[in-house]
Design an enzyme around this catalytic site. Structure first.
Site, PDB file in Angstrom:
ATOM      1  CG  HIS A  67      25.852  40.201 127.681  1.00  0.00           C
ATOM      2  ND1 HIS A  67      26.378  41.348 128.237  1.00  0.00           N
ATOM      3  CD2 HIS A  67      26.103  40.271 126.352  1.00  0.00           C
ATOM      4  CE1 HIS A  67      26.919  42.083 127.274  1.00  0.00           C
ATOM      5  NE2 HIS A  67      26.778  41.451 126.125  1.00  0.00           N
TER       6      HIS A  67
ATOM      7  N   GLY B   9      22.593  48.149 109.315  1.00  0.00           N
ATOM      8  CA  GLY B   9      22.852  47.049 108.391  1.00  0.00           C
ATOM      9  C   GLY B   9      23.810  45.988 108.895  1.00  0.00           C
TER      10      GLY B   9
END
Lengths: 429, 429
Positions: free
Chosen positions: A228, A384
């Site tokens: 990562h 969101g």
């Protein structure tokens, strides 16, 4: 920040997210308000990958800077994804040359005179290109690309290689986000100084800019490690009607390795490359950022790290931004030499179903960390962000067995021990 | 409360967990302090399953109430699990007859005169036994059992059937927890009334009692549905030195169905059985608790429910506790008739690798809900619950594909639509 996406959420640094007002979904959601200035965002077509050729018809030639004509052309090409009320993104049919707003100081012919925003975007776009090319060369299959914009400003380019020859799932994302944050978030971000509290409160929401590259790559072979990395740059503007209000900026990032089995020489190589990148800039960096990495990637409820660490840093603004851009670039450029040789060495190693099961259990731990603790992921999900970009960090498959305990002395136990008690992989300078 | 465990964390009701002071790990951890009265906890051996026979030597005969002799015997049998700093549990080598403290009003020969605590424990222990027996009869393999205590009071019995013939993973847990909570948590739990704020603050931490049964069962066949249920009872004692301080108690629980494919008649049958259980007590229950279930099991970042719902309720204390115990028992007793027929019907249905892949993607969604939203799970992980019991709710295997979108009109799309737009499965009364 261990998501494969760099939405605004994952770009927010640790010091933002420790503010109590960010801890609940409602408060978090309230902090994300982009300006409604779509007309000010330009998306000339520069580099298109794996896209319908029809989409490029009539688009400007490569390397064309942002211009009114290209903006008009690309605004026509904006294709709305299926209506999903919780996602605000609009999908693009072609890849934008820049995710910056028109008017940002972008001098394509002379990068050294460009703004830090532009130069950071150039750096992360290049990192995305280089790393995807290196991965494709090893895997033999291609990344799929999705580009998207947010009506309020900014956008992203998500690339994913799924069920390849070598990697089960590899995602490399770039995003650039403009938005505003409330004064209390700004204070939390800048250490809570109350010097200008009244002025700040009067000023209302404070504009910010965030850009980053983020990636997680899960190989198929249980002896080949997951990696990562995430490098990001953050700016907050002065509130528009408060003269002299402070600006803030910082760099953050890191690269860490998550194998299912330990090969000492692999872990040493990986850390050595991180250390070399750090040492070029400050001998204090590697020990500090190695520790930070071990602390951050802790699965608290298990008392074990996700993997064998690497480096992690945040809030870095204690020296010239030019120096820190160079350091971030150095780190991003170190991903390929740190990681790809390990994949080359391990991708074809023979393995048994038991090795695969253990890898799948470790993938389950990866899911636990990312969904429960990772700030970018948890905050992104609650505010969101683009879900598919955020959750690209999750492995293709994972496994949970009840109370699985590797037998002492086995290779599986050794990995677990190393995750429980992080060790030094390279000698101190 | 969708964990398979009912540790203190999962027993805490919704109204506890919405209190801001519970929202952060640090604050959450601070709320869990059990009294250090191990000597007051009795563990006579009553029902032992799948345990070394040697462990039962010299233990009291079944149905023996708590006594000094049994306590001495069972205290000898306490075997400490491997030292894990984040887990406080001590593993038992035999299954305790009761997890209640000695001195609780337990009248084994005449349950109707026992305390609500004792009667609730009896109810959930019987539910665990009955449901495990029903599952074993269908699966043809046996549950593994782990019993554990917390030094501060209470304990649990975790049963898991993993990689069986029919179920991939099925967990049924019971736990009973004693502890204390700070006054601010008590106020949050009881609606924040400040009538006796000063007295409460003077009183210090407030004792509580929580007990529950919780279960998740994931079958192998993609056409056979997953079920979850959890029934719990909570009490807070009067602070010891505040005369007349209020006590509080409530019931919570629910049963919900998560298929990968919709069979209308299966969903209707499942909801019909829930409705019948509700209707026996109050015609208003089913519509209210069905809606509550649809609201609770929402994967917010996806805009979709985990499954097809069922019933969910919390904070129920608006009628005689005897009535609510009867209602909770009715619901727990409805798990077998609601669920087992669906498994019998679907467990041997032919399926393709594509069907299995879709099931695995839905399992991924289950993991997302449980790790990101489920209050019992998230709170349990952050406050030191028994990890293996909490995470028994996770499936054996799960899958995440980038941007998977089922084609409109397919069976997979129909399931997704039903998760996005919950429907009525049974006509209103």
């Amino acid at each position: 920040m261990a998501t494969t996406t760099t939405t605004m959420a994952s770009l927010l640094s640790a010091r933002f997210l420790i503010a109590p007002s960010f801890a609940t979904p409602a408060a978090g959601a309230a902090t994300y308000h982009c300006d409604s200035k779509l007309a000010a965002v330009s998306f000339p077509s520069l580099k298109c990958r794996h896209l319908p050729s029809a989409a490029a018809i009539g688009s400007p030639a490569p390397s064309t800077p942002a211009s009114s004509s290209s903006r008009l052309l690309t605004r026509k090409s904006v294709a709305f994804a299926e209506a999903r009320s919780i996602e605000e993104e609009q999908m693009l049919t072609e890849c934008p040359a820049s995710l910056l707003r028109e008017g940002e100081n972008v001098q394509w012919d002379n990068p050294s005179t460009s703004s830090m925003r532009a130069r950071f975007e150039t750096m992360i776009r290049k990192a995305q290109d280089d790393i995807c090319a290196a991965v494709e060369a090893v895997d033999g299959s291609k990344f799929h690309e999705d580009s998207w914009i947010r009506p309020g400003g900014g956008g992203g380019i998500s690339r994913v290689l799924q069920d390849g020859n070598v990697w089960e799932k590899a995602g490399v994302n770039v995003s650039v986000v403009y938005g505003t944050m409330p004064p209390e978030a700004y204070r939390a971000a800048t250490g809570g100084s109350s010097d200008n509290k009244t002025a700040l409160d009067k000023a209302g929401r404070i504009p910010f800019f965030a850009a980053g590259v983020s990636s997680v790559m899960h190989p198929k072979n249980p002896f080949a490690p997951t990696v990562h990395f995430n490098y990001r740059y953050f700016e907050t503007d002065a509130p528009r009607d408060v003269a002299g209000a402070p600006k803030a900026w910082w760099f953050g990032g890191g690269t860490d390795l998550t194998p299912s089995y330990i090969f000492e020489e692999d872990a040493t190589h990986f850390h050595q490359v991180q250390k070399q990148a750090c040492d070029k800039h400050d001998l204090a960096f590697y020990p500090k950022f190695k520790q930070w990495c071990d602390d951050y990637f802790l699965i608290k409820h298990r008392g074990e790290r996700r993997g064998l660490g690497g480096i992690f840093f945040d809030d870095l603004n204690d020296r010239d931004p030019e120096v820190l851009l160079a350091f971030s670039s150095e780190c991003a450029n170190s991903v390929i030499p740190a990681y790809i040789p390990l994949i080359e060495k391990r991708k074809d190693t023979h393995f048994s179903p038991e090795h695969k099961d253990w890898q799948q259990l470790r993938r389950g731990r990866y899911v636990e960390f990312n969904l429960v603790y990772d700030r970018g992921t948890t905050f992104g999900l609650k505010t969101g962000g683009r879900i598919e970009s955020i959750l690209m960090s999750l492995p293709l498959t994972a496994r949970w067995e009840y109370d699985h305990q590797p037998e002492e002395g086995t290779e599986e136990w050794k990995l677990l021990e190393a995750c429980r008690n992080p060790k030094s992989w390279v000698p101190a300078s």
